[in-house]
Write a protein that holds these residues in place. Structure first.
Motif, PDB file in Angstrom:
ATOM      1  N   VAL A   7      -5.271 -12.553  -0.400  1.00 31.57           N
ATOM      2  CA  VAL A   7      -5.622 -11.159  -0.863  1.00 31.57           C
ATOM      3  C   VAL A   7      -4.890 -10.321   0.214  1.00 31.57           C
ATOM      4  N   LEU A  11      -4.544  -2.592   2.780  1.00 28.02           N
ATOM      5  CA  LEU A  11      -5.366  -1.327   2.840  1.00 28.02           C
ATOM      6  C   LEU A  11      -6.839  -1.357   3.309  1.00 28.02           C
ATOM      7  N   HIS A  12      -6.858  -2.349   4.076  1.00 29.59           N
ATOM      8  CA  HIS A  12      -8.334  -2.356   5.115  1.00 29.59           C
ATOM      9  C   HIS A  12      -7.919  -1.662   6.095  1.00 29.59           C
ATOM     10  N   THR A  13      -7.692  -0.549   5.961  1.00 32.04           N
ATOM     11  CA  THR A  13      -6.951   0.422   6.938  1.00 32.04           C
ATOM     12  C   THR A  13      -7.574   1.843   6.849  1.00 32.04           C
ATOM     13  N   ASP A  70       0.309  -3.289  -5.846  1.00 31.47           N
ATOM     14  CA  ASP A  70      -0.985  -2.501  -6.062  1.00 31.47           C
ATOM     15  C   ASP A  70      -1.335  -1.429  -5.073  1.00 31.47           C
ATOM     16  N   GLU A  71      -1.061  -1.641  -3.863  1.00 33.92           N
ATOM     17  CA  GLU A  71      -1.232  -1.012  -2.614  1.00 33.92           C
ATOM     18  C   GLU A  71      -0.568   0.157  -2.760  1.00 33.92           C
ATOM     19  N   TYR A  74      -1.232   2.720  -5.459  1.00 34.79           N
ATOM     20  CA  TYR A  74      -2.238   3.573  -4.929  1.00 34.79           C
ATOM     21  C   TYR A  74      -1.910   4.695  -4.094  1.00 34.79           C
ATOM     22  N   LEU A  75      -1.094   4.436  -2.854  1.00 34.09           N
ATOM     23  CA  LEU A  75      -0.592   5.239  -1.953  1.00 34.09           C
ATOM     24  C   LEU A  75       0.209   6.198  -2.687  1.00 34.09           C
ATOM     25  N   VAL A  80      -0.945   9.719  -0.625  1.00 35.48           N
ATOM     26  CA  VAL A  80      -1.241   9.450   0.967  1.00 35.48           C
ATOM     27  C   VAL A  80      -0.036   9.455   1.916  1.00 35.48           C
TER      28      VAL A  80
END
Lengths: 450, 450
Positions: A7, A11-13, A70-71, A74-75, A80
Motif C-alpha cells: 500500500v 501520503l502518511h505525511t 492516486d496520490e 490527489y495532490l 497541494v
C-alpha cells in the motif's frame, strides 16, 4: 512482502513536508545535503530506559515509499504542490543513507536512534512516517519491557488488539514480542511477522451454550484436554469444579478474567490441587499492567495476558521522538551544524555517533560523539571500550533487508534480551526516576585534535 | 474504494474467535442466531459524554472482510483451525444485520452503540475488528469534542500524525474532523476521507537556509504573503520583525510553537499591531490539550494546532468498549437473554433499543429499552417524545453505503454538531464528573404488557 502491505504510504505525511519541498525545489535548497536525526529529548513517564522498536517495519514501508497515481492525482486536484513538485514526487526514490540503532536496542535521552542523510528533498518527506512508526512501536516496546521485567520467568501474552487501531494492534503485537512477550492473540501479527499466536475461548463461548458444562465439553472435544478453559463466566468455584470434572486432571489450564486476582488465584490453585489437577495452569487476564503483574509475583499464577495497558503504552502511548535537521551543506558545499535556538525546545546540532560505555559488562554511559562534519563514524575507533550502537540500514539508496520480516523480528527480540542484560540493576525498577545511565556528549572535532 | 484500502482485514482478529468458531461448527452451535452488542460500560476519564466515531470506517472494512488465500494458508499452516473451519472461512460472507448509533452521535454508559445479529459463526469473528476501530476512533473523537468546546469559535487543526501509528493517524484525523476540528496535516486523511488539509513549514525550513530572512522570502515566493510563517526558530521578536519586513503587512499568519503561550501570544500580537500587520493571524501549536486551549481563551490567538494530546485521546487512548453476546437462540429456536454473571464485569443481557429523551430540546436521559425477544424496535413507538438513536447499517447482508466515504464523514460531522447542541450545559465542563445524563433501562416486555 505480501499483498496486504503493498500500500502506498507516501501520503502518511504532513502536508507541510510537501509544501517545504515545493518551495525548496523553487529556491534551489532542495538539493542541499542534509542530516536529519530521529531521537527522544527525554524518556516519557519517568522510565529508566526506552526500547527502540518499529525499525524493521519502517524500513519495509520506506522501501515502498512511492507516490502513485492516486496520490499524485490527489495532490494535483487539491493544489497541494505545483507541477514541478509533482514531477519530482512521481520520480521519487530515496537515494540517501540511513544508519541507526538496531531494533530491540535500548535508548536514552538524545540517543541518535536513526540518522537520515540525503538531499533535503528526499529526506524531509520521510519525517512523518518515520516518527509515526518509531514513536508508536517504541512506546509499546518500552511498556512491554517493563511488564516482561515484572513477570520474570512467567510468560506474557499480548491480547490488546481490540483496544488499539486495527493496524496499530498488529504493530503492538510485534513490538511486545520484541520486548519479551511470548505470544499474541493477533493473527495478522502471526501471519505478517511470525509472532506466535494463542487463544482459546471468550465468555461468549460459555454464554452460547445451554450450560457451562456443555461449553467446556465442546471445547475439549475440539481442542483436547490440554486447552485452557475460561472459568469465571458464572461462579468461579463452580466453574473450576465443572472444568476438572469434564476435562479430568490433565486439564491444561484455566483462565481467570475478573475478581481480586491474588485472592482468586490462591483459591483456584488450592481447589485445583484438591481436585488432583496439580499440573493445570492458571492464567490471568484482567486489566493487568506492569504494577499489577509485579504485585502478583507471589501468587500461584503461571502466565499473564495483557491487553489495554500494553497497547496504550501503559500511560505513555507515544515515545515522543522528534526528527530534526542537525547538519546541512551551505551554498559552497561546506557542512554546517544547525539547531533550533528558541526557549524550551533546544536541540543539539551536529552529526552524532553513539556508543554504549560498559564497565565489567554493565552499561555506564550513553556516549554521543558530535561533529559538524562528514567523517563522524571514524570516531568509533576512539571508544574501543564501548559498543558502537549504529548500524547501516540504507546505503546510497540500497536497503539492507536483514532487519525486515520475521527474521528481523527474531533478531530484534534476541538483541533486546542481550542489551537488557547489560543494563545496571537500577534499570529494572518500575518507579519513576531518571534514566538508568546518563547521556554524555563529547566533541568529536576536539577529540581528533587532541 | 481506493486500492490502498483493498486489504484483507480478516486476520485483524484474536485467535480465540476462530478457535470458538471451529468448536461451534463441530457442536452445531455455530448456526444459533445471536445478538452481540457493542457498548461502553463507563465513560473513561470522568468525561461527561462520549462521541461515536469509526462507524463508517468500520463498515467499509466489514464489507471487505474476506479470508483470502494468504490468510487461509497461514491458518492452515499454523493449524489454527481444522479443515471444516477453513472451508467455512473461505466462503465467509456476513449475511446478518447491524444496527447502531449514527457516527458522530454522543453516547453514555450502556448505550448500545452497535448491535450485530446473525449466526454465532458470522457474528463472533467480527469482534476484534469492530472494537479496534470503534475504540480507537471514539476515544479520539471524544477528546476532540472537548478541545472543540474549549476552542469555541477558533478553528482547530489536527497535527498529531507523527505521534500515532501511521494508520491510526489517518483515523485520528478523520475522527477529529467529525468531532469539530477544521482540518488536519495528514494528507492521506485528505485523500481517503476528504478531510481538509493544512500546513506550511517546520523549523527545518528555516534551518535549511542561510538565514531566517532567506527562508521567509523563499516561502513567500512559493506560497504568497497569505502564508503562515513559523517565527520561533531563533528569537521570536526578531522572527516577527523579519516576517513582516519580508512579507509586508498583508502577511497571512505567524505560528508559535514554543514558550509560555499567553505571554508570547500577547507580545507577538502587540508587535504585529505596532508593525501595522493588524490582520496577520496568530496560530499556536505547542503541546496543547483541552485544558491548555481553555486557558488561552483570553489570549489574542486565532487558531490552534493540536498534536500529541489529540491522537492519544488526551489521557484516554481507548474508549474501552466491549462486544458482548446478549441474546441467542436455544436448541428449540427460542430467544434467551444472556450475560456474564461473575463479580466485577456484569453486563446487562437482552436486546436493547435506545432513545434520547428530550425536554424543551435538551437531552435528559439515555433511555434503553431491553427485551429478551426479537421485536425490539417496535418499542420505539412507545417513546414518541424521544429521539430513536439506532439506524440500520446492514440488513440481511446488504450494506447501506451512505455512512461510508467522505459523504459519511461530512454527514457524521454535521450530526455531531447537531447532537452536541442537544446536550445540557453541564456537558461542556472539562472537569471529571459523572455522565451528563443518566442511562435509564426499561423493560420492553413489561411496557408492552401495560
Amino acid at each position: 512482502m505480501s499483498a496486504s502491505t503493498l500500500v502506498s504510504t507516501a501520503l502518511h505525511t504532513d502536508r507541510y513536508e510537501l509544501t517545504m519541498l515545493g518551495a525548496a525545489l523553487r529556491d534551489g535548497t532542495a538539493a542541499r545535503r542534509c542530516v536529519f536525526e530521529l531521537f527522544g529529548r527525554r524518556l516519557p513517564g519517568g522510565r529508566r530506559f526506552g526500547v527502540v522498536a518499529g525499525t524493521g517495519r519502517l524500513l519495509t514501508l520506506l522501501r515502498e515509499f512511492r507516490f502513485g497515481d492516486d496520490e499524485l492525482r490527489y495532490l494535483k486536484d487539491q493544489k497541494v504542490v505545483d507541477a514541478a513538485t509533482l514531477t519530482y514526487l512521481e520520480n521519487y526514490r530515496f537515494t540517501g543513507s540511513i544508519v541507526g540503532y538496531r531494533e530491540g536496542e535500548v535508548y536514552f535521552p538524545g540517543s541518535p536512534i536513526m540518522t537520515v542523510e540525503g538531499t533535503f528533498a528526499e529526506a524531509v518527506v520521510l519525517e512523518t512516517l518515520a516518527l509515526s512508526v518509531l514513536n508508536h512501536d517504541s512506546a509499546i516496546a518500552t511498556a512491554a519491557a517493563r511488564m516482561s521485567i515484572a513477570a520474570g520467568d512467567r510468560p506474557l501474552a499480548e491480547m490488546g488488539s481490540r483496544r488499539a487501531g486495527e493496524e496499530s494492534a498488529v504493530a503492538a503485537a510485534r513490538a511486545a514480542y520484541i520486548a519479551g512477550f511470548a505470544a499474541t492473540s493477533n493473527l495478522e501479527a502471526g501471519r505478517r511477522w511470525g509472532v506466535p499466536t494463542m487463544g482459546t475461548a471468550a465468555h461468549a463461548w460459555t454464554l452460547l451454550h445451554d450450560s457451562e458444562e456443555d461449553a467446556f465439553r465442546s471445547q475439549i472435544d475440539a481442542l483436547g484436554a490440554g486447552t485452557t478453559l475460561l472459568v469465571d463466566t458464572y461462579d468461579i468455584r463452580q466453574g473450576v469444579e465443572t472444568a476438572v470434572r469434564v476435562a479430568g486432571t490433565s486439564l491444561g489450564g484455566v483462565r481467570i478474567d475478573s475478581g481480586d486476582l491474588p485472592t482468586v488465584a490462591a483459591s483456584v490453585r488450592a481447589q485445583l490441587d484438591d481436585l488432583g489437577a496439580t499440573k493445570t495452569k492458571i492464567t490471568v487476564t484482567s486489566d493487568l499492567d506492569e504494577f499489577a503483574i509485579a504485585s502478583l509475583a507471589a501468587s500461584p499464577i503461571d502466565s499473564y495476558g495483557v491487553g489495554t495497558s500494553l497497547v496504550t503504552g501503559s500511560g505513555t502511548p507515544t515515545a515522543g521522538m522528534v526528527y530534526k535537521l542537525v547538519a546541512r551543506q551551505d551554498s559552497t558545499g561546506a557542512w554546517v551544524s544547525v539547531a533550533k535556538a528558541s526557549t524550551d525546545k533546544g536541540s543539539k546540532g551536529g552529526r552524532k555517533a553513539a556508543f554504549r560505555s560498559l564497565r565489567d559488562g554493565t552499561a555506564t554511559h550513553e556516549l554521543v560523539s558530535v561533529s559538524d562534519g562528514f567523517e563522524q563514524l571514524s570516531a568509533a575507533a576512539q571508544h574501543p571500550e564501548a559498543r558502537a550502537l549504529q548500524i547501516p540500514f540504507v546505503t546510497s539508496g540500497d536497503f539492507d533487508s536483514s532487519a525486515e520480516g520475521s527474521t528481523g523480528v527474531e533478531s530484534a527480540r534476541s538483541h533486546h534480551a542481550f542489551v537488557r542484560d547489560e543494563l545496571p540493576v537500577r534499570s529494572l525498577a518500575l518507579s519513576r526516576s531518571d534514566p538508568a545511565i546518563p547521556t554524555v556528549y563529547v566533541d568529536a572535532t576536539e577529540q581528533r585534535a587532541t
